[in-house]
Design a protein around this motif. Sequence first.
Motif, short mmCIF file in Angstrom:
data_model
loop_
_atom_site.label_atom_id
_atom_site.label_comp_id
_atom_site.label_asym_id
_atom_site.label_seq_id
_atom_site.Cartn_x
_atom_site.Cartn_y
_atom_site.Cartn_z
N GLY A 230 66.17 66.91 14.86
CA GLY A 230 66.14 65.56 14.68
C GLY A 230 67.27 64.59 14.99
O GLY A 230 67.68 63.43 14.66
N THR A 232 67.75 62.99 17.72
CA THR A 232 67.33 62.00 18.50
C THR A 232 66.83 60.96 17.29
O THR A 232 67.34 59.79 17.48
N ARG A 591 59.01 75.23 19.15
CA ARG A 591 59.25 73.86 18.76
C ARG A 591 58.29 73.26 17.44
O ARG A 591 58.63 72.67 16.64
#
Length: 732
Positions: A230, A232, A591
């Motif tokens: 996280g 970004t 992911r």
Amino acid sequence: MADTPGYFDEGALIAVMTTQPLGRALDYRAPEGGCALGAFVEVPLGPRKVLGVVWGAGEGGYDESKVRYVLRVLDASPMREELRSFLIRAGDYTLTPMPAMLRLATRAPGLSDPPSMRKVYRLGPATPDRQTDARQRVLSVLRDYEGLSFTLKELAEQAGVTSSVVKGLVKQNAVLEQDTPRDTAFPRLNPDGQTRDLTEDQATAAHHLCQTARAGTYATTLLRGVTGSGKTEVYLEAVAETLRQNRQALILLPEIALTAEFISRMEARFGARPAEWHSGVTMTERRRIWKMTAQGACQVVVGARSALFLPFQDLGLIVVDEEHDTSYKQEDGVLYNARDMAVLRASLCSAQVVLASATPSLESWTNAEAGKYTRLDLTSRFGEAVLPDMRAIDMRLEKLPSSRWISPTLQSAVTARIEAGEQALLFLNRRGYAPVTICRACGHQIGCDHCDARMVEHRFLKRLMCHQCGETAPMPTVCPSCGVEGKLAAVGPGVERMEEEARALFPDARIATLSSDLFTSTRALKDQIVQIAEGAADIIIGTQLVAKGHNFPNLTLVGVIDADLGLQGSDLRAAERTFQLMRQVSGRAGRADKPGLALMQTFQPEHPVIRAILSGDEEGFWAAEAREREAAGVPPFGRMAGILLSSTDMQEAFDIGGQLARNDQALRDAGAQVFGPAPAPIARIRGRHRVRLLVKAPKGVALQPALARWIAPVRGSSNFRLSIDIDPQSFF
Ligand code: ADP
Ligand code: ZN
């Protein structure tokens, strides 16, 4: 405007720095109406007109009647003091002459053109003689969006009519056609657009960055967290707070041309698209961005490293995403590291820097340890996603036929993933089919005629290619050395050869190879990445291109074909690079909600770097790496500069290298030491012979002035070139 500080009245003597390689500013007279300090101007230089910036008062002290007038002040905001000092400081640091720095800051074509115009359409005063459905639709669109101007195409599209309908209304004065400048403001971004509930870690980090944004002071933060944790999400909060403070933000990304995903994410978060600055952007758009950043009419730029030189009006935040990425180091022309220059620029304009990475550079890690940077850690992946399980495949124990690289262990892991309907990535950081072509009769290896490098077979292009100079040649059938036919053989694997092997091993799988040279355009590559992410392939074969931030939610296995590849060679950063690349690539797996597995094929599973990668003990790895570099006195614990001498005449390069090595007083006075001359690792590129010197100095030494004094006496032929690389990243 007389007596305004920083303003020169008509006829005043002024110094203008041009983009021409002259080494100093030249005197001119201010034009009619005067000009401001920092103004972009056009000045005569011999028979030519050139671009320049008003740099200060003129020097005078000569026949002042000969001084020529500035031709024209350009329609652009004058360069701010902040950008000027940035260019000066960055130039001093990289030992780059000011004209070359100025070229970086004026990389917008057509800056000196008058603003080009385009036609826009608005509601007019008259009522049309005859109302048709189509006409009504046009008028109601204009009424609905009052104040907004449309281009012909936009208006026709919005109203669902042909352009002749609009033209008909223009004739009747019911719609007005007006000329406006093409360079228009960017849509405002909404800082309070779509937000997400942050996890505790994320919220703490975001809070810290937002506080700094409100303080409006310089600070650098290292934001560390695995891919998917996280980062970004967190720095977008800092962007939002920066916008609330009415300041601008710059986000630097490596491989920006490929990140369609990122731009859509920004658009979703802020309700409009930010400006995109990279080599794939049109010239008109570049000029628009350049002008609008200067006027504050462009709030966020997402860009490649050269965006650092845009004339921001009030830059409050610079994000350097994947801060460890080697592409931030410009390797030709002006040799600068965008990460370091971001910190410099921010410190001059009271902005904050966020360096985001899953695998920070040792430099940033050390700066955080030393307390120069704040360090924020995001400790887990968002949601269910967990870090992949990492294992080595000991290649000494695997039974493989010759010219095969996928071990049985890796093969069965791939098969299992395909059967489960998931994706597997085979990673090999080598383009082409085979790195070496050898003659089985005489042992000759085919090399490039212009470089000391082997030609790499690209079967897709049906040619041999030199990765140094780009030269290509048809694949010979006869050995150029011994003339024997049919004995040339490919040695070693490249991604194209991996694809061949994968097709043989997994005949039913859909296989996609991602390598920059296999695509004719960035757009084609971008599209391919999107399709793969949506599930268009079972097996992805790729070079380091795939290591960079693309999200493949269904990818659960990463197979590294040759984990030892980067460990060879004497490069100072070999261990660091391998560690980062392997962590980065394996971070591609798992992911979403599926756990990932990373398998690394290696012949030396007990190598300390491989062990560190497997154990995931990052802190331990960095601490050990830092100790080694500190003991050797190399960056970031000591200073280094690489000096590259090149000439078509080998003797000249060595002679000058020898002179420099002997006449090293300027360096010794400063406490620096010179090593070499020695042939560069690639001793010849494009027919130029290359000789290297290496300068080492303890930390804290003012290295640049000493280097400048040291090289000042160098005189070479017109063929000779000298370039200095401060903090070299590699030794090519
Ligand atoms: P990083 O930059 O560290 O790789 P991202 O910010 O891209 O991580 O986050 C990874 C994924 O998880 C993205 O799809 C993102 O939208 C999602 N995500 C991260 N944090 C949150 C959150 N707090 N709420 C919802 N989704 C989140
Ligand atoms: Zn070559």
